[in-house]
Design an enzyme around this catalytic site. Structure first.
Site, PDB file in Angstrom:
ATOM      1  N   ILE A  31       0.827  -1.210   0.000  1.00 11.81           N
ATOM      2  CA  ILE A  31       0.000   0.000   0.000  1.00 11.81           C
ATOM      3  C   ILE A  31       0.869   1.271   0.000  1.00 11.81           C
ATOM      4  O   ILE A  31       0.403   2.348  -0.378  1.00 11.81           O
ATOM      5  CB  ILE A  31      -0.950  -0.038   1.225  1.00 11.81           C
ATOM      6  CG1 ILE A  31      -2.209   0.756   0.973  1.00 11.81           C
ATOM      7  CG2 ILE A  31      -0.261   0.396   2.515  1.00 11.81           C
ATOM      8  CD1 ILE A  31      -3.310   0.518   1.991  1.00 11.81           C
ATOM      9  N   GLY A  92      12.812  -3.914  11.807  1.00  6.42           N
ATOM     10  CA  GLY A  92      11.868  -2.926  11.279  1.00  6.42           C
ATOM     11  C   GLY A  92      10.525  -3.521  10.895  1.00  6.42           C
ATOM     12  O   GLY A  92       9.770  -2.934  10.121  1.00  6.42           O
ATOM     13  N   GLN A  93      10.207  -4.704  11.447  1.00 12.55           N
ATOM     14  CA  GLN A  93       8.930  -5.339  11.111  1.00 12.55           C
ATOM     15  C   GLN A  93       7.782  -4.589  11.772  1.00 12.55           C
ATOM     16  O   GLN A  93       7.838  -4.280  12.964  1.00 12.55           O
ATOM     17  CB  GLN A  93       8.932  -6.804  11.590  1.00 12.55           C
ATOM     18  CG  GLN A  93       7.686  -7.556  11.190  1.00 12.55           C
ATOM     19  CD  GLN A  93       7.735  -9.029  11.589  1.00 12.55           C
ATOM     20  OE1 GLN A  93       8.672  -9.475  12.256  1.00 12.55           O
ATOM     21  NE2 GLN A  93       6.719  -9.775  11.187  1.00 12.55           N
ATOM     22  N   HIS A  99       6.135 -11.865   5.956  1.00 14.66           N
ATOM     23  CA  HIS A  99       5.957 -11.378   4.590  1.00 14.66           C
ATOM     24  C   HIS A  99       7.309 -11.134   3.941  1.00 14.66           C
ATOM     25  O   HIS A  99       8.255 -10.707   4.594  1.00 14.66           O
ATOM     26  CB  HIS A  99       5.094 -10.113   4.535  1.00 14.66           C
ATOM     27  CG  HIS A  99       5.514  -9.044   5.489  1.00 14.66           C
ATOM     28  ND1 HIS A  99       5.242  -9.104   6.841  1.00 14.66           N
ATOM     29  CD2 HIS A  99       6.178  -7.878   5.305  1.00 14.66           C
ATOM     30  CE1 HIS A  99       5.721  -8.034   7.445  1.00 14.66           C
ATOM     31  NE2 HIS A  99       6.313  -7.265   6.528  1.00 14.66           N
ATOM     32  N   LEU A 100       7.358 -11.422   2.653  1.00 16.02           N
ATOM     33  CA  LEU A 100       8.556 -11.182   1.856  1.00 16.02           C
ATOM     34  C   LEU A 100       8.263  -9.992   0.957  1.00 16.02           C
ATOM     35  O   LEU A 100       7.274 -10.002   0.206  1.00 16.02           O
ATOM     36  CB  LEU A 100       8.908 -12.402   0.999  1.00 16.02           C
ATOM     37  CG  LEU A 100       9.471 -13.639   1.723  1.00 16.02           C
ATOM     38  CD1 LEU A 100       8.385 -14.359   2.509  1.00 16.02           C
ATOM     39  CD2 LEU A 100      10.108 -14.592   0.722  1.00 16.02           C
ATOM     40  N   HIS A 101       9.094  -8.964   1.047  1.00 15.26           N
ATOM     41  CA  HIS A 101       8.952  -7.820   0.149  1.00 15.26           C
ATOM     42  C   HIS A 101       9.704  -8.137  -1.142  1.00 15.26           C
ATOM     43  O   HIS A 101      10.859  -8.571  -1.101  1.00 15.26           O
ATOM     44  CB  HIS A 101       9.623  -6.578   0.737  1.00 15.26           C
ATOM     45  CG  HIS A 101       9.026  -6.058   2.015  1.00 15.26           C
ATOM     46  ND1 HIS A 101       8.216  -4.937   2.052  1.00 15.26           N
ATOM     47  CD2 HIS A 101       9.146  -6.466   3.301  1.00 15.26           C
ATOM     48  CE1 HIS A 101       7.871  -4.693   3.316  1.00 15.26           C
ATOM     49  NE2 HIS A 101       8.427  -5.599   4.086  1.00 15.26           N
TER      50      HIS A 101
HETATM   51  P1  AMP Z   1       7.189  -4.507   7.437  1.00 14.14           P
HETATM   52  O1  AMP Z   1       7.631  -3.140   7.851  1.00 14.14           O
HETATM   53  O2  AMP Z   1       8.285  -5.367   6.874  1.00 14.14           O
HETATM   54  O3  AMP Z   1       6.410  -5.210   8.540  1.00 14.14           O
HETATM   55  O4  AMP Z   1       6.220  -4.304   6.217  1.00 14.14           O
HETATM   56  C1  AMP Z   1       4.849  -4.134   6.309  1.00 14.14           C
HETATM   57  C2  AMP Z   1       4.404  -3.615   4.980  1.00 14.14           C
HETATM   58  O5  AMP Z   1       3.016  -3.785   4.880  1.00 14.14           O
HETATM   59  C3  AMP Z   1       4.710  -2.140   4.752  1.00 14.14           C
HETATM   60  O6  AMP Z   1       5.543  -1.993   3.603  1.00 14.14           O
HETATM   61  C4  AMP Z   1       3.320  -1.529   4.553  1.00 14.14           C
HETATM   62  O7  AMP Z   1       3.312  -0.503   3.598  1.00 14.14           O
HETATM   63  C5  AMP Z   1       2.515  -2.737   4.110  1.00 14.14           C
HETATM   64  N1  AMP Z   1       1.090  -2.669   4.380  1.00 14.14           N
HETATM   65  C6  AMP Z   1       0.492  -2.352   5.550  1.00 14.14           C
HETATM   66  N2  AMP Z   1      -0.845  -2.421   5.421  1.00 14.14           N
HETATM   67  C7  AMP Z   1      -1.098  -2.803   4.148  1.00 14.14           C
HETATM   68  C8  AMP Z   1      -2.274  -3.061   3.399  1.00 14.14           C
HETATM   69  N3  AMP Z   1      -3.515  -2.944   3.936  1.00 14.14           N
HETATM   70  N4  AMP Z   1      -2.155  -3.435   2.095  1.00 14.14           N
HETATM   71  C9  AMP Z   1      -0.940  -3.553   1.544  1.00 14.14           C
HETATM   72  N5  AMP Z   1       0.217  -3.346   2.196  1.00 14.14           N
HETATM   73  C10 AMP Z   1       0.147  -2.965   3.479  1.00 14.14           C
END
Ligand code: AMP
Length: 113
Positions: A31, A92-93, A99-101
């Site tokens: 997002i 930084g989670q 989740h894998l970016h």
């Molecule tokens: P992390 O910081 O590795 O935990 O990544 C969490 C990620 O989830 C961040 O990059 C957010 O932008 C993303 N995120 C949070 N809420 C949503 C959502 N509703 N749809 C898509 N991505 C999201």
């Protein structure tokens, strides 16, 4: 246990821009994208983070990496891409569902922030 935002996306309780789905995993656009292509790949099983994965999850964890490869091809990331797993506070989670970016279509730098 409270559902995370990603569990709500899996259950289709909240919308997401889904790019891939199978019985074990789901992938959708981040997002708040940090690159022209920014996709999150998640297991449907609610594993909080990489640390919580067990021997039992070996097939699932391998599957997620192969899904990353499949999505990278689908998105045309022929010139390379970065895969990131943030684990815990120092990592930084922010969402407690593994989740894998996948980040692509720009030059990445090192070290990461
Ligand atoms: P992390 O910081 O590795 O935990 O990544 C969490 C990620 O989830 C961040 O990059 C957010 O932008 C993303 N995120 C949070 N809420 C949503 C959502 N509703 N749809 C898509 N991505 C999201």
């Amino acid at each position: 246990m409270n559902k995370t935002i990603f569990t709500k996306i899996i259950c289709k309780e909240i919308p997401a821009d889904i790019v891939y789905e199978d019985n074990m995993s789901l992938a959708f656009k981040d997002i708040n994208p940090q690159a022209p292509v920014h996709i999150l790949v998640i297991p449907k099983k609610p594993i909080a983070n990489l640390d919580e994965g067990t021997e039992e999850d070996k097939t699932l964890l391998g599957h997620l990496l192969l899904i990353v490869q499949k999505i990278a091809r689908k998105m045309g990331l022929d010139n390379g891409y970065r895969v990131v797993i943030n684990n815990g506070n120092d990592g930084g989670q922010t969402v407690n569902h593994l989740h894998l970016h996948i980040l692509g279509k720009r030059q990445m730098t090192w070290p990461p922030g």
